[in-house]
Design a protein around this motif. Structure first.
Motif, PDB file in Angstrom:
ATOM      1  N   ARG A 102       0.823  -1.214   0.000  1.00 36.91           N
ATOM      2  CA  ARG A 102       0.000   0.000   0.000  1.00 36.91           C
ATOM      3  C   ARG A 102       0.858   1.266   0.000  1.00 36.91           C
ATOM      4  O   ARG A 102       0.501   2.256  -0.632  1.00 36.91           O
ATOM      5  CB  ARG A 102      -0.943  -0.004   1.194  1.00 36.91           C
ATOM      6  N   ALA A 103       1.981   1.250   0.710  1.00 32.14           N
ATOM      7  CA  ALA A 103       2.874   2.414   0.699  1.00 32.14           C
ATOM      8  C   ALA A 103       3.432   2.626  -0.705  1.00 32.14           C
ATOM      9  O   ALA A 103       3.543   3.765  -1.172  1.00 32.14           O
ATOM     10  CB  ALA A 103       4.003   2.239   1.714  1.00 32.14           C
ATOM     11  N   ALA A 104       3.752   1.555  -1.395  1.00 34.38           N
ATOM     12  CA  ALA A 104       4.248   1.656  -2.769  1.00 34.38           C
ATOM     13  C   ALA A 104       3.189   2.245  -3.700  1.00 34.38           C
ATOM     14  O   ALA A 104       3.523   2.845  -4.728  1.00 34.38           O
ATOM     15  CB  ALA A 104       4.697   0.286  -3.276  1.00 34.38           C
ATOM     16  N   LYS A 105       1.929   2.104  -3.335  1.00 32.22           N
ATOM     17  CA  LYS A 105       0.835   2.690  -4.114  1.00 32.22           C
ATOM     18  C   LYS A 105       0.536   4.120  -3.678  1.00 32.22           C
ATOM     19  O   LYS A 105      -0.401   4.731  -4.178  1.00 32.22           O
ATOM     20  CB  LYS A 105      -0.429   1.836  -3.972  1.00 32.22           C
ATOM     21  N   GLY A 106       1.319   4.644  -2.728  1.00 35.88           N
ATOM     22  CA  GLY A 106       1.163   6.024  -2.299  1.00 35.88           C
ATOM     23  C   GLY A 106       0.128   6.257  -1.226  1.00 35.88           C
ATOM     24  O   GLY A 106      -0.392   7.354  -1.088  1.00 35.88           O
ATOM     25  N   GLN A 107      -0.156   5.246  -0.440  1.00 33.18           N
ATOM     26  CA  GLN A 107      -1.122   5.411   0.644  1.00 33.18           C
ATOM     27  C   GLN A 107      -0.390   5.646   1.961  1.00 33.18           C
ATOM     28  O   GLN A 107       0.675   5.096   2.196  1.00 33.18           O
ATOM     29  CB  GLN A 107      -2.033   4.194   0.745  1.00 33.18           C
ATOM     30  N   GLY A 108      -1.008   6.456   2.808  1.00 31.11           N
ATOM     31  CA  GLY A 108      -0.416   6.810   4.094  1.00 31.11           C
ATOM     32  C   GLY A 108      -0.785   5.855   5.208  1.00 31.11           C
ATOM     33  O   GLY A 108      -1.637   4.971   5.053  1.00 31.11           O
ATOM     34  N   PRO A 109      -0.162   6.043   6.370  1.00 29.03           N
ATOM     35  CA  PRO A 109      -0.337   5.109   7.486  1.00 29.03           C
ATOM     36  C   PRO A 109      -1.768   5.040   8.029  1.00 29.03           C
ATOM     37  O   PRO A 109      -2.214   3.968   8.439  1.00 29.03           O
ATOM     38  CB  PRO A 109       0.634   5.622   8.545  1.00 29.03           C
ATOM     39  N   SER A 110      -2.487   6.143   8.024  1.00 30.45           N
ATOM     40  CA  SER A 110      -3.860   6.117   8.553  1.00 30.45           C
ATOM     41  C   SER A 110      -4.767   5.258   7.692  1.00 30.45           C
ATOM     42  O   SER A 110      -5.561   4.461   8.198  1.00 30.45           O
ATOM     43  CB  SER A 110      -4.438   7.535   8.644  1.00 30.45           C
ATOM     44  N   ARG A 111      -4.654   5.413   6.394  1.00 26.40           N
ATOM     45  CA  ARG A 111      -5.488   4.639   5.463  1.00 26.40           C
ATOM     46  C   ARG A 111      -5.121   3.156   5.538  1.00 26.40           C
ATOM     47  O   ARG A 111      -5.999   2.287   5.544  1.00 26.40           O
ATOM     48  CB  ARG A 111      -5.279   5.174   4.045  1.00 26.40           C
ATOM     49  N   ILE A 112      -3.847   2.873   5.597  1.00 24.56           N
ATOM     50  CA  ILE A 112      -3.386   1.489   5.678  1.00 24.56           C
ATOM     51  C   ILE A 112      -3.907   0.835   6.961  1.00 24.56           C
ATOM     52  O   ILE A 112      -4.422  -0.286   6.929  1.00 24.56           O
ATOM     53  CB  ILE A 112      -1.846   1.423   5.587  1.00 24.56           C
ATOM     54  N   ALA A 113      -3.775   1.552   8.078  1.00 22.06           N
ATOM     55  CA  ALA A 113      -4.250   1.014   9.365  1.00 22.06           C
ATOM     56  C   ALA A 113      -5.751   0.753   9.327  1.00 22.06           C
ATOM     57  O   ALA A 113      -6.218  -0.295   9.783  1.00 22.06           O
ATOM     58  CB  ALA A 113      -3.903   1.979  10.495  1.00 22.06           C
ATOM     59  N   GLN A 114      -6.490   1.674   8.765  1.00 19.91           N
ATOM     60  CA  GLN A 114      -7.948   1.522   8.668  1.00 19.91           C
ATOM     61  C   GLN A 114      -8.313   0.288   7.836  1.00 19.91           C
ATOM     62  O   GLN A 114      -9.186  -0.498   8.218  1.00 19.91           O
ATOM     63  CB  GLN A 114      -8.535   2.782   8.042  1.00 19.91           C
ATOM     64  N   ASP A 115      -7.636   0.108   6.715  1.00 24.95           N
ATOM     65  CA  ASP A 115      -7.929  -1.040   5.853  1.00 24.95           C
ATOM     66  C   ASP A 115      -7.548  -2.361   6.524  1.00 24.95           C
ATOM     67  O   ASP A 115      -8.250  -3.360   6.375  1.00 24.95           O
ATOM     68  CB  ASP A 115      -7.223  -0.896   4.507  1.00 24.95           C
ATOM     69  N   LEU A 116      -6.456  -2.364   7.271  1.00 30.33           N
ATOM     70  CA  LEU A 116      -6.062  -3.583   7.987  1.00 30.33           C
ATOM     71  C   LEU A 116      -7.054  -3.930   9.097  1.00 30.33           C
ATOM     72  O   LEU A 116      -7.364  -5.102   9.303  1.00 30.33           O
ATOM     73  CB  LEU A 116      -4.648  -3.434   8.561  1.00 30.33           C
ATOM     74  N   GLU A 117      -7.568  -2.915   9.776  1.00 28.25           N
ATOM     75  CA  GLU A 117      -8.571  -3.175  10.817  1.00 28.25           C
ATOM     76  C   GLU A 117      -9.828  -3.790  10.214  1.00 28.25           C
ATOM     77  O   GLU A 117     -10.436  -4.675  10.809  1.00 28.25           O
ATOM     78  CB  GLU A 117      -8.915  -1.893  11.570  1.00 28.25           C
ATOM     79  N   LYS A 118     -10.205  -3.334   9.026  1.00 24.58           N
ATOM     80  CA  LYS A 118     -11.365  -3.900   8.340  1.00 24.58           C
ATOM     81  C   LYS A 118     -11.147  -5.374   8.000  1.00 24.58           C
ATOM     82  O   LYS A 118     -12.100  -6.123   7.857  1.00 24.58           O
ATOM     83  CB  LYS A 118     -11.656  -3.133   7.047  1.00 24.58           C
ATOM     84  N   GLN A 160      -4.545  13.908   2.895  1.00 23.15           N
ATOM     85  CA  GLN A 160      -5.288  13.322   4.005  1.00 23.15           C
ATOM     86  C   GLN A 160      -6.238  12.236   3.508  1.00 23.15           C
ATOM     87  O   GLN A 160      -6.418  11.218   4.175  1.00 23.15           O
ATOM     88  CB  GLN A 160      -6.037  14.404   4.775  1.00 23.15           C
ATOM     89  N   SER A 161      -6.807  12.417   2.331  1.00 15.80           N
ATOM     90  CA  SER A 161      -7.679  11.374   1.777  1.00 15.80           C
ATOM     91  C   SER A 161      -6.895  10.124   1.413  1.00 15.80           C
ATOM     92  O   SER A 161      -7.450   9.034   1.361  1.00 15.80           O
ATOM     93  CB  SER A 161      -8.440  11.897   0.557  1.00 15.80           C
ATOM     94  N   ARG A 162      -5.603  10.272   1.171  1.00 17.09           N
ATOM     95  CA  ARG A 162      -4.743   9.130   0.886  1.00 17.09           C
ATOM     96  C   ARG A 162      -4.228   8.469   2.160  1.00 17.09           C
ATOM     97  O   ARG A 162      -3.530   7.464   2.097  1.00 17.09           O
ATOM     98  CB  ARG A 162      -3.539   9.554   0.022  1.00 17.09           C
ATOM     99  N   GLY A 163      -4.550   9.055   3.318  1.00 16.86           N
ATOM    100  CA  GLY A 163      -4.189   8.425   4.583  1.00 16.86           C
ATOM    101  C   GLY A 163      -3.003   9.024   5.300  1.00 16.86           C
ATOM    102  O   GLY A 163      -2.442   8.405   6.195  1.00 16.86           O
ATOM    103  N   PHE A 164      -2.623  10.239   4.928  1.00 14.91           N
ATOM    104  CA  PHE A 164      -1.529  10.907   5.622  1.00 14.91           C
ATOM    105  C   PHE A 164      -2.132  11.844   6.671  1.00 14.91           C
ATOM    106  O   PHE A 164      -2.886  12.750   6.331  1.00 14.91           O
ATOM    107  CB  PHE A 164      -0.654  11.693   4.629  1.00 14.91           C
TER     108      PHE A 164
END
Length: 146
Positions: free
Chosen positions: A67-83, A133-137
């Protein structure tokens, strides 16, 4: 229809894992289409975990890198992992040890979208901040970017 055995579920799980890495919960859901015996499914998954063929830790590490390689930030990644049923504490720890420079990644994502020229007007700054921020930063990570 024949009763599904542990060997049949293990074989199905292995076929799925060869194609893609799954979290424990994702694989349990996939196997639930083959059998409604939750205890049998959990036994198969426990065995796969003991054999290190199924690992939420490995799944989380790969997910973060992808996900980081796709340009997503830690907040978005964490949210998706929780799901996906991953323990929040495991997510926080994995993000800390990921060795990803989130500040540099946010800068790179901003430059890919808006170019190297820094925004001057508050409208442009707000647009870029909202995009990141929409990308999760998170906002605190973006403070030094503008």
């Amino acid at each position: 229809m024949p009763e599904v055995t542990a060997n049949m579920l293990r074989h199905a799980a292995m076929n799925l894992l060869v194609q893609k890495n799954y979290s424990h919960d994702e694989l349990a859901q996939k196997l639930s289409y083959l059998s409604d015996n939750d205890e049998l499914i959990l036994d198969v998954l426990d065995r796969l975990e003991k054999e290190r063929l199924l690992s939420n830790e490995r799944y989380v590490e790969g997910f973060i890198q992808h996900r980081a390689a796709k340009g997503q930030g830690p907040s978005r990644i964490a949210q998706d992992l929780e799901k996906k049923g991953i323990d929040p504490e495991m997510i926080v720890n994995a993000l800390k040890v990921s060795e990803i420079n989130w500040q540099e990644l946010a800068k790179s994502v901003r430059q890919q979208k808006f170019g190297h020229k820094h925004p001057r007007k508050s409208r442009e700054i707000n647009e870029q901040r909202e995009f990141l921020q929409s990308r999760g930063f998170p906002a605190e990570l973006l403070a030094n970017l503008f």
